[in-house]
Design an enzyme around this catalytic site. Structure first.
Site, PDB file in Angstrom:
ATOM      1  N   TYR A 124      56.780  37.882  51.006  1.00 42.72           N
ATOM      2  CA  TYR A 124      57.796  36.821  51.055  1.00 42.72           C
ATOM      3  C   TYR A 124      59.091  37.310  51.712  1.00 42.72           C
ATOM      4  O   TYR A 124      60.117  36.668  51.583  1.00 42.72           O
ATOM      5  CB  TYR A 124      58.125  36.325  49.646  1.00 42.72           C
ATOM      6  CG  TYR A 124      57.042  35.485  49.012  1.00 42.72           C
ATOM      7  CD1 TYR A 124      55.790  36.019  48.746  1.00 42.72           C
ATOM      8  CD2 TYR A 124      57.281  34.153  48.660  1.00 42.72           C
ATOM      9  CE1 TYR A 124      54.796  35.270  48.154  1.00 42.72           C
ATOM     10  CE2 TYR A 124      56.295  33.389  48.067  1.00 42.72           C
ATOM     11  CZ  TYR A 124      55.058  33.952  47.818  1.00 42.72           C
ATOM     12  OH  TYR A 124      54.063  33.201  47.220  1.00 42.72           O
ATOM     13  N   LYS A 191      46.993  46.373  45.030  1.00 43.05           N
ATOM     14  CA  LYS A 191      45.804  46.538  45.881  1.00 43.05           C
ATOM     15  C   LYS A 191      45.985  47.847  46.657  1.00 43.05           C
ATOM     16  O   LYS A 191      45.824  47.910  47.887  1.00 43.05           O
ATOM     17  CB  LYS A 191      45.678  45.320  46.815  1.00 43.05           C
ATOM     18  CG  LYS A 191      44.360  45.234  47.556  1.00 43.05           C
ATOM     19  CD  LYS A 191      43.187  44.828  46.697  1.00 43.05           C
ATOM     20  CE  LYS A 191      41.879  44.930  47.459  1.00 43.05           C
ATOM     21  NZ  LYS A 191      40.697  44.647  46.641  1.00 43.05           N
ATOM     22  N   ASP A 224      41.925  42.382  42.133  1.00 42.05           N
ATOM     23  CA  ASP A 224      40.697  41.575  41.991  1.00 42.05           C
ATOM     24  C   ASP A 224      40.071  41.801  40.619  1.00 42.05           C
ATOM     25  O   ASP A 224      39.662  40.852  39.939  1.00 42.05           O
ATOM     26  CB  ASP A 224      39.693  41.832  43.125  1.00 42.05           C
ATOM     27  CG  ASP A 224      39.785  43.220  43.728  1.00 42.05           C
ATOM     28  OD1 ASP A 224      40.686  43.972  43.318  1.00 42.05           O
ATOM     29  OD2 ASP A 224      38.962  43.558  44.581  1.00 42.05           O
ATOM     30  N   ASP A 248      52.867  35.837  42.140  1.00 40.66           N
ATOM     31  CA  ASP A 248      52.888  34.380  42.264  1.00 40.66           C
ATOM     32  C   ASP A 248      51.525  33.808  41.846  1.00 40.66           C
ATOM     33  O   ASP A 248      51.425  32.873  41.036  1.00 40.66           O
ATOM     34  CB  ASP A 248      53.187  34.026  43.732  1.00 40.66           C
ATOM     35  CG  ASP A 248      53.565  32.579  43.912  1.00 40.66           C
ATOM     36  OD1 ASP A 248      53.758  31.883  42.889  1.00 40.66           O
ATOM     37  OD2 ASP A 248      53.677  32.128  45.069  1.00 40.66           O
TER      38      ASP A 248
END
Ligand code: NAD
Length: 362
Positions: A124, A191, A224, A248
């Site tokens: 963002y 990640k 994940d 988010d």
């Protein structure tokens, strides 16, 4: 006790849920002088911007704001007012508690999680390269020269920027929050196995910061796997801290675990200022219908009371809301077993019921 608080009604269902929340906050006996400010598409014509300087000045003056959702039109000129507000005021921590309330339909009955999302950078950060522009050509050349890799000319590129400074402060925020609120564990979600230099940096700072908080358990989990584990068994987590986009998405996932956006509050917090707002958006199709659930905004008001140091009033307001939800009589359509239930009440009637319930509590 009296507070000057900036009040941004927002648009869509914003003014309705904000009005209902302001009435309940006033019924706690604390005096609020609302400094009402307009922002969003509706003020574009008058001020030439959806976020006029005087709105920012008002929050800087009052330090706290209660805000309704603001629509971000897709495919038109302006970027999100919500993102701009967080970046301008450096509201780097987005705090989203997700808690089960008896009476809210959900697959789970005892969830109590807190999501701490980094709010200022990551994907963002607003640095994007549009397909076919000179900027993209330069980036393609740079990547070719430095990395020996080809980016197709028909690509669009958005940068994910993660800094040590922003990672450190969001991780410290998460651990401080855990300590102050009797939470036992912080989990860093990332990640880093793939994004070695962005999420990898976030993770290495997380491990460093964790060593300063030996009283709080720490672990890390790949995004994940975290999503799967959250759905399978949310109890194994307590406070989750994540980079911006991951935070988010996981915020909404966790809102789903506790029965939806109608009961998901939020706060955007920096070192100087804080803006309290529900997780949900402006739900334009319900605008002006006195239909949607004000509980998420009210719970954001509860968070504000806690930040102002009014623990007793916050507990009382939350208990009154929990009792109204559990009783299931004066609730909006989304909290009914059958969404078409004609006994569902409107936004303002929920506020009336919570105010009545507060009167009966000590
Ligand atoms: P949304 O949250 O506005 O609505 C999605 C659906 O959730 C609605 O159709 C409704 O069924 C339900 N819902 C939402 N709030 C509810 C409530 N209080 N009570 C009952 N049901 C409720 O999401 P969207 O449709 O994706 O977004 C609409 C607009 O809001 C977009 O322009 C988006 O950018 C904006 N938005 C703003 C904020 C913010 O101001 N912080 C946050 C999210 C989205």
């Amino acid at each position: 006790m009296s507070y000057d608080i900036t009040l941004i009604p927002g648009d869509g269902i914003g003014p309705e849920v904000i009005r209902a929340t302001a009435r309940v906050l006033e019924a706690t006996g604390i005096t609020f002088k609302w400094d009402e400010q307009e922002a969003g598409e509706g003020v574009m014509e008058k001020y030439g911007t959806p976020l006029p300087d005087h709105v920012i000045e008002s929050i800087k003056r009052n330090r706290f704001a209660l805000k309704g959702p603001i629509t971000t039109p897709i495919g038109t000129g302006f970027r999100s007012v919500n993102v701009a507000l967080r970046q301008t005021l450096d509201l780097y921590a987005c705090l989203r508690p997700c808690k089960s309330y008896a009476g809210v339909l959900s697959r789970y009955s005892d969830v109590d999680l807190v999501i701490v999302r980094e709010n200022t950078e990551g994907l963002y950060c607003g640095i994007e390269f549009e397909k076919g522009t000179g900027g993209l050509d330069k980036l393609i050349a740079l990547v070719k020269e430095n990395e020996g890799k080809e980016i197709d000319k028909d690509s669009g590129v958005s940068l994910k920027v993660i800094s040590e400074k922003a990672s450190r402060r969001i991780l410290q925020f998460a651990f401080e929050y855990a300590r102050k609120n009797g939470r036992k564990k912080v989990s860093a979600v990332h990640k880093a196995n793939i994004l070695k230099y962005s999420d990898g940096l976030f993770l290495s700072v997380a491990r460093e910061v964790a060593r300063e908080y030996t009283d709080i358990e720490f672990d890390d989990v790949i995004i994940d796997n975290a999503c799967m584990q959250l759905v399978r068994n949310p109890d194994q987590y307590d406070v989750l801290v994540l980079p911006n986009l991951l935070g988010d998405i996981v915020s909404d996932l966790c809102a789903g675990l506790v029965g939806g956006l109608g009961v998901a509050p939020g706060a955007n917090i920096g070192d100087g200022y804080a803006v309290f707002e529900p997780t949900h958006g402006s739900a334009p199709k319900y605008k002006g219908l006195n239909k949607t659930n004000p509980m998420a905004t009210m719970l954001s008001g509860v968070l504000m009371l806690r930040y102002l140091g009014h623990k007793q009033s916050a507990d009382k307001m939350e208990q009154a809301m929990a009792e109204v939800i559990a009783e299931g009589k004066y609730v909006t359509y989304d909290l009914k077993q059958d969404r078409d239930d004609v006994t569902a009440v409107g936004t303002s009637e929920v506020a009336d019921a919570v105010i009545e319930r507060m009167k009966s509590l000590k």
